[in-house]
Design a protein around this motif. Sequence first.
Motif, PDB file in Angstrom:
ATOM      1  N   LEU A  17     -20.789 -10.309   0.030  1.00  0.00           N
ATOM      2  CA  LEU A  17     -20.348  -8.955  -0.314  1.00  0.00           C
ATOM      3  C   LEU A  17     -21.534  -8.009  -0.220  1.00  0.00           C
ATOM      4  N   ARG A  18     -21.345  -6.917   0.537  1.00  0.00           N
ATOM      5  CA  ARG A  18     -22.366  -5.874   0.647  1.00  0.00           C
ATOM      6  C   ARG A  18     -21.811  -4.596   0.019  1.00  0.00           C
ATOM      7  N   LEU A  19     -22.521  -4.082  -0.978  1.00  0.00           N
ATOM      8  CA  LEU A  19     -22.094  -2.882  -1.688  1.00  0.00           C
ATOM      9  C   LEU A  19     -23.206  -1.851  -1.662  1.00  0.00           C
ATOM     10  N   ALA A  20     -22.824  -0.593  -1.472  1.00  0.00           N
ATOM     11  CA  ALA A  20     -23.796   0.498  -1.490  1.00  0.00           C
ATOM     12  C   ALA A  20     -23.217   1.659  -2.289  1.00  0.00           C
ATOM     13  N   ALA A  21     -23.992   2.126  -3.272  1.00  0.00           N
ATOM     14  CA  ALA A  21     -23.604   3.284  -4.074  1.00  0.00           C
ATOM     15  C   ALA A  21     -24.398   4.493  -3.605  1.00  0.00           C
ATOM     16  N   SER A  22     -23.698   5.612  -3.372  1.00  0.00           N
ATOM     17  CA  SER A  22     -24.355   6.834  -2.912  1.00  0.00           C
ATOM     18  C   SER A  22     -24.603   7.774  -4.081  1.00  0.00           C
ATOM     19  N   GLY A  23     -25.503   8.705  -3.869  1.00  0.00           N
ATOM     20  CA  GLY A  23     -25.827   9.649  -4.921  1.00  0.00           C
ATOM     21  C   GLY A  23     -24.665  10.536  -5.323  1.00  0.00           C
ATOM     22  N   ASP A  24     -23.695  10.735  -4.419  1.00  0.00           N
ATOM     23  CA  ASP A  24     -22.549  11.588  -4.729  1.00  0.00           C
ATOM     24  C   ASP A  24     -21.448  10.842  -5.472  1.00  0.00           C
ATOM     25  N   GLY A  25     -21.709   9.568  -5.827  1.00  0.00           N
ATOM     26  CA  GLY A  25     -20.723   8.789  -6.567  1.00  0.00           C
ATOM     27  C   GLY A  25     -19.785   7.978  -5.710  1.00  0.00           C
ATOM     28  N   SER A  26     -19.919   8.025  -4.411  1.00  0.00           N
ATOM     29  CA  SER A  26     -19.032   7.256  -3.532  1.00  0.00           C
ATOM     30  C   SER A  26     -19.584   5.847  -3.318  1.00  0.00           C
ATOM     31  N   TRP A  27     -18.694   4.971  -2.879  1.00  0.00           N
ATOM     32  CA  TRP A  27     -19.025   3.558  -2.665  1.00  0.00           C
ATOM     33  C   TRP A  27     -18.631   3.123  -1.261  1.00  0.00           C
ATOM     34  N   GLN A  28     -19.448   2.261  -0.693  1.00  0.00           N
ATOM     35  CA  GLN A  28     -19.137   1.622   0.581  1.00  0.00           C
ATOM     36  C   GLN A  28     -19.247   0.111   0.367  1.00  0.00           C
ATOM     37  N   GLY A  29     -18.298  -0.636   0.916  1.00  0.00           N
ATOM     38  CA  GLY A  29     -18.332  -2.078   0.734  1.00  0.00           C
ATOM     39  C   GLY A  29     -17.885  -2.831   1.971  1.00  0.00           C
ATOM     40  N   VAL A  30     -18.480  -3.997   2.178  1.00  0.00           N
ATOM     41  CA  VAL A  30     -18.113  -4.896   3.270  1.00  0.00           C
ATOM     42  C   VAL A  30     -18.049  -6.314   2.700  1.00  0.00           C
ATOM     43  N   LEU A  31     -16.952  -7.026   2.983  1.00  0.00           N
ATOM     44  CA  LEU A  31     -16.818  -8.420   2.574  1.00  0.00           C
ATOM     45  C   LEU A  31     -16.699  -9.277   3.826  1.00  0.00           C
ATOM     46  N   ASP A  32     -17.592 -10.254   3.927  1.00  0.00           N
ATOM     47  CA  ASP A  32     -17.676 -11.113   5.106  1.00  0.00           C
ATOM     48  C   ASP A  32     -17.359 -12.539   4.673  1.00  0.00           C
ATOM     49  N   HIS A  33     -16.288 -13.095   5.234  1.00  0.00           N
ATOM     50  CA  HIS A  33     -15.882 -14.458   4.883  1.00  0.00           C
ATOM     51  C   HIS A  33     -15.579 -15.246   6.147  1.00  0.00           C
ATOM     52  N   ALA A  34     -16.466 -16.171   6.494  1.00  0.00           N
ATOM     53  CA  ALA A  34     -16.259 -17.112   7.595  1.00  0.00           C
ATOM     54  C   ALA A  34     -15.764 -16.407   8.855  1.00  0.00           C
ATOM     55  N   GLY A  35     -16.423 -15.314   9.220  1.00  0.00           N
ATOM     56  CA  GLY A  35     -16.061 -14.608  10.441  1.00  0.00           C
ATOM     57  C   GLY A  35     -15.061 -13.490  10.253  1.00  0.00           C
ATOM     58  N   ARG A  36     -14.414 -13.423   9.112  1.00  0.00           N
ATOM     59  CA  ARG A  36     -13.521 -12.304   8.801  1.00  0.00           C
ATOM     60  C   ARG A  36     -14.333 -11.237   8.080  1.00  0.00           C
ATOM     61  N   VAL A  37     -14.161  -9.993   8.493  1.00  0.00           N
ATOM     62  CA  VAL A  37     -14.913  -8.896   7.885  1.00  0.00           C
ATOM     63  C   VAL A  37     -13.927  -7.815   7.454  1.00  0.00           C
ATOM     64  N   TRP A  38     -14.009  -7.411   6.194  1.00  0.00           N
ATOM     65  CA  TRP A  38     -13.187  -6.335   5.662  1.00  0.00           C
ATOM     66  C   TRP A  38     -14.085  -5.244   5.111  1.00  0.00           C
ATOM     67  N   THR A  39     -13.647  -4.001   5.222  1.00  0.00           N
ATOM     68  CA  THR A  39     -14.414  -2.863   4.718  1.00  0.00           C
ATOM     69  C   THR A  39     -13.550  -2.031   3.773  1.00  0.00           C
ATOM     70  N   ALA A  40     -14.208  -1.313   2.886  1.00  0.00           N
ATOM     71  CA  ALA A  40     -13.512  -0.401   1.972  1.00  0.00           C
ATOM     72  C   ALA A  40     -14.497   0.646   1.499  1.00  0.00           C
ATOM     73  N   SER A  41     -13.991   1.820   1.169  1.00  0.00           N
ATOM     74  CA  SER A  41     -14.827   2.897   0.648  1.00  0.00           C
ATOM     75  C   SER A  41     -13.996   3.729  -0.311  1.00  0.00           C
ATOM     76  N   GLY A  42     -14.681   4.440  -1.186  1.00  0.00           N
ATOM     77  CA  GLY A  42     -13.979   5.278  -2.140  1.00  0.00           C
ATOM     78  C   GLY A  42     -14.915   5.784  -3.210  1.00  0.00           C
ATOM     79  N   SER A  43     -14.356   6.534  -4.152  1.00  0.00           N
ATOM     80  CA  SER A  43     -15.153   7.136  -5.222  1.00  0.00           C
ATOM     81  C   SER A  43     -15.180   6.286  -6.475  1.00  0.00           C
ATOM     82  N   ASP A  44     -14.476   5.144  -6.452  1.00  0.00           N
ATOM     83  CA  ASP A  44     -14.380   4.310  -7.642  1.00  0.00           C
ATOM     84  C   ASP A  44     -14.721   2.867  -7.267  1.00  0.00           C
ATOM     85  N   LEU A  45     -15.638   2.248  -8.017  1.00  0.00           N
ATOM     86  CA  LEU A  45     -16.049   0.879  -7.725  1.00  0.00           C
ATOM     87  C   LEU A  45     -14.879  -0.086  -7.820  1.00  0.00           C
ATOM     88  N   LEU A  46     -14.028   0.091  -8.820  1.00  0.00           N
ATOM     89  CA  LEU A  46     -12.900  -0.828  -8.992  1.00  0.00           C
ATOM     90  C   LEU A  46     -11.964  -0.799  -7.791  1.00  0.00           C
TER      91      LEU A  46
END
Length: 319
Positions: A192-221
């Motif tokens: 799991l790769r997570l990055a928090a920005s100064g403006d409160g937004s979040w970027q995330g990438v989940l990598d599982h055995a060759g499958r990659v999913w991404t998500a972004s938003g203003s809330d960590l949950l």
Amino acid sequence: MQKNTSPKWCVVPSSVHRTRHRPSDRFPHTLLLLALILLLGPATICLAGQDVRIFVEADDAGVTEPRPAAVRQALAQGVAQEAQTLLPDGLSEPRRAILKTILEARAQEYVLGWEEKEYQRTEWGAVLRLNVDVNRDALRAFIQSLGLTSPRSGEIGYHLEAQGLGADQLASLQDLEVLSGLRRDGSQELILRLAASGDGSWQGVLDHAGRVWTASGSDLLDVWAGLWGNYFRLDQVRQGTADTLTLVTTGWQSAGDIQDFDRHLRGLGLSMDRIVLRGFAMQGDSYEATWQIQAADRGVVEHQLRQFFEEEAATFSME
């Protein structure tokens, strides 16, 4: 959302406002609703009614009707009650407590309607009783996205790469790890790769055995649920290969011996996803103790137990 006295239906997802209709206009609306249900079939969602009673302190009790804060509290309790019916029996109290806190803040997302059944004032305050219609399908999907119903969600190892997280954000992340049954073990199969920005937004990438999913938003949950929901929906994770085993042990000389073995049992390794001590009792001049274990590999568990009990006076059996 206003109170409603109409019968409960399975309704089409939309901005549903459940209000009173005059006798002259209720019939055509009902026909339209039934027609939509028949046309959309699986797209419908089911309402689940929860009977909720709360005590309202005197300072918060209105003169003739409950104040909004009391209603919000009752609605949150209705959602929490519905969530309890969807959770597995063996789920730990820490995970239940974290979910309850989350749902208290998000209850309105899962409430489709409510009806006031009683508001009885007393000299100490008032008793408020509501019937709360909960969107069970949406609530179940959210719980599943957090891994709370997965047979593999006991102790799943993963690797975390995080950027820009402060102390409070790290604490929130740790709560989410407990909630979803995850622990950081450096596994390179689940990253799991997570990055928090100064403006409160979040970027995330989940990598599982060759499958990659991404998500972004203003809330960590939201980002967390969006990423892990993909993982927990995988067939091999959702269905799982775990066996539920009953371990019965006899011949313990003291309750302390049972506690020592319980600690040893929980430290045996990744082969065990969930361990619950069901109880212990005196049997003659010794103790008997029983555990329920959800294990990915029964053979590995039995091998480890045989090694342990070779040097113990106590004995064990697996059911």
